[in-house]
Design an enzyme around this catalytic site. Sequence first.
Site, short mmCIF file in Angstrom:
data_model
loop_
_atom_site.label_atom_id
_atom_site.label_comp_id
_atom_site.label_asym_id
_atom_site.label_seq_id
_atom_site.Cartn_x
_atom_site.Cartn_y
_atom_site.Cartn_z
N GLY A 3 4.63 0.90 -2.17
CA GLY A 3 4.17 2.17 -2.25
C GLY A 3 4.91 2.74 -3.62
N CYS A 20 8.55 -4.79 -1.55
CA CYS A 20 8.88 -3.93 -2.49
C CYS A 20 9.32 -2.85 -1.87
CB CYS A 20 7.74 -3.65 -3.55
SG CYS A 20 8.24 -2.71 -5.08
N TYR A 21 8.67 -1.55 -1.80
CA TYR A 21 8.85 -0.28 -1.22
C TYR A 21 9.00 -0.74 0.44
CZ TYR A 21 8.25 4.25 0.77
OH TYR A 21 8.57 5.70 1.56
N HIS A 55 6.60 -9.06 -5.84
CA HIS A 55 5.13 -8.84 -5.13
C HIS A 55 4.55 -10.39 -5.17
CE1 HIS A 55 4.39 -4.74 -4.96
NE2 HIS A 55 5.18 -4.72 -6.15
N GLU A 101 2.03 -11.43 -3.34
CA GLU A 101 0.65 -11.31 -3.37
C GLU A 101 -0.20 -11.41 -4.60
OE1 GLU A 101 2.49 -8.88 -2.76
OE2 GLU A 101 1.71 -6.92 -3.32
N ASP A 133 -25.06 -9.88 1.71
CA ASP A 133 -24.55 -9.41 3.09
C ASP A 133 -25.57 -9.05 4.10
OD1 ASP A 133 -22.44 -9.30 1.34
OD2 ASP A 133 -22.51 -7.29 1.07
N LYS A 160 -15.37 -10.49 0.52
CA LYS A 160 -16.76 -10.85 -0.10
C LYS A 160 -16.66 -12.28 0.04
CE LYS A 160 -20.73 -10.62 -2.08
NZ LYS A 160 -21.88 -9.50 -1.47
#
Length: 558
Positions: free
Chosen positions: A100, A127-128, A214, A216, A272, A414
């Site tokens: 953040g 992180c944050y 990070h 991710e 979709d 998606k």
Amino acid sequence: MVDEKGKQDSHRIAVTGDVEVSAYLEIAKERRGERPEAEPEEQPAAEREAVVVMDFGSQYSWLIARRVRECRVYCEVAHHDAPWESIASLRPRGFILSGGPASVYEAGAPQAPAYIYESRLPVLGICYGMQLLAHQLGGKVAQGVKREYGLAILHQNSVSTPLFDGLPAEMPVWMSHGDRIEEMPPGFTSLAYTENSPVAAMGNDRGIIGLQFHPEVAHTPRGKDILRNFLYKVCGCAGNWTPGSFVAEATERVRQQVGSGRVICALSGGVDSSVVAMLLHQAIGDQLTCIFVNTGLLRREEVERTLNTFQKNMRMDLVYANSAERFLARLNGVVDPEEKRHIIGEEFIRVFEEEAAKIGQVDFLAQGTLYPDVIESASSGSRAASTIKTHHNVGGLPSRMRLALVEPLRYLFKDEVREVGLALGLSEDMVYRQPFPGPGLAIRIIGEVTQERLEILRAADWIVMNEIKKAKLYRQLWQSFAVLTPVRSVGVMGDSRTYGYMVALRAVTSEDAMTADWARLPYDLLGRISSRIVNEVPEVNRVVYDISSKPPSTIEWE
Ligand code: XMP
């Protein structure tokens, strides 16, 4: 990202539901090969395992959720101060605190709710999130001497931790922080360091772990392994969340929500809406009626294909509204692209409402809302988020028709939608289609849309698609299509002079549709497409290739 999208696409009206702008990043990820792990052959009939990402305002929160799901553990993103009651039903096995923009020691900086620590569940602070752990559990965080941004080498300390199981002693990681841990909270051990962060990873024996980097992002190549270790070895998850298990759960949920009610769904043949329709059909059978509006602006064989798939093969209750003439009449004389969009959007809603009224009592409207929309609306609550939402869905319908919404894909990304589509028996062709704009061919005919021009464009477009598919480039390209220009030029055919249309060929690569580059198609392929179009479409005598990128151009010509 959200604001840019909102601004950029605010004029868009998606009537076919095939273009889900806020999901573009997701498609892009999948194209880069970041796909969920293979589904285990045997699906354990276990309870769904879930982990919750508490969002402290990081642009990566959704990406963390995505990575977790790639490890086959269900994951949702919650606002950092979400009450426990809103999370309890997920029965989380662990929490992840996101990064953040704030500094934990500033007044008013968001904190992790007490239930996270009281739950005694594993926690991964990123992180944050890591700095919060330090701050809230009795350590000390301060501004670093130097901001650390970009690649760093992580060195493991010689302590044993399941977090780094199977991972090398040194590995590249992605950093982006100004603050750093000065003192760890009591009971914590430093697990790893980098040149600028003496404590780049820390943990205690209760499964509370902090990472300064990070895991991710793609720039941390082994990041997913670290997350997997957290999920499997610290939280004790087995990874049993699969498209198959999703379908079973979602079917049950839809049945409970709908009861004996009647549901309508605008089916476009796009990914979709097709998946929503399939899922609902499986769950509630003939309580679902799909409405397929033929705007007359679709590609060749599109209508037949959609009717074949859903009406003939799947035996769905499908209302087919052939409104091509209505749309064409309303587009008569219209040349302004935005006016075209507006008219098409408005007419679509009218047709849909008329058809729905004929059905009689209807209780629910099914929509293909996806998770990125939900995250965006939840985290920003902004104008941009709502713009994005309305343009996926048939704008204005729900409030006017006062129907409750059924949104079974609300928590899917998606590429997960595509997988679910496959699990439900949709063909690969159907599931991996290039985006097609709501207003369809109307914005690929420059100037007035007439029946004759539609036929010319359909014929040219058919050849483009055919050749691109034969060259096996369809999936690599973001979009590939023909544009009919109003330019006419002189040509020669046999002994006679022609005065025909110029068709432009557009093929782009892109990761998110926000930017795009013209595709370097092989000359031979360009040659084949050109010669087939001028030979097979008599009204066309010239083909040009668009070599502009976005920006400053756009993907579509209108
Ligand atoms: P542009 O032309 O802005 O297109 O570079 C970006 C992406 O959006 C699609 N597009 C639309 N999608 N309704 C839609 O649903 C529209 O009016 C519309 N206009 C463009 C375009 O195909 C590309 O994928």
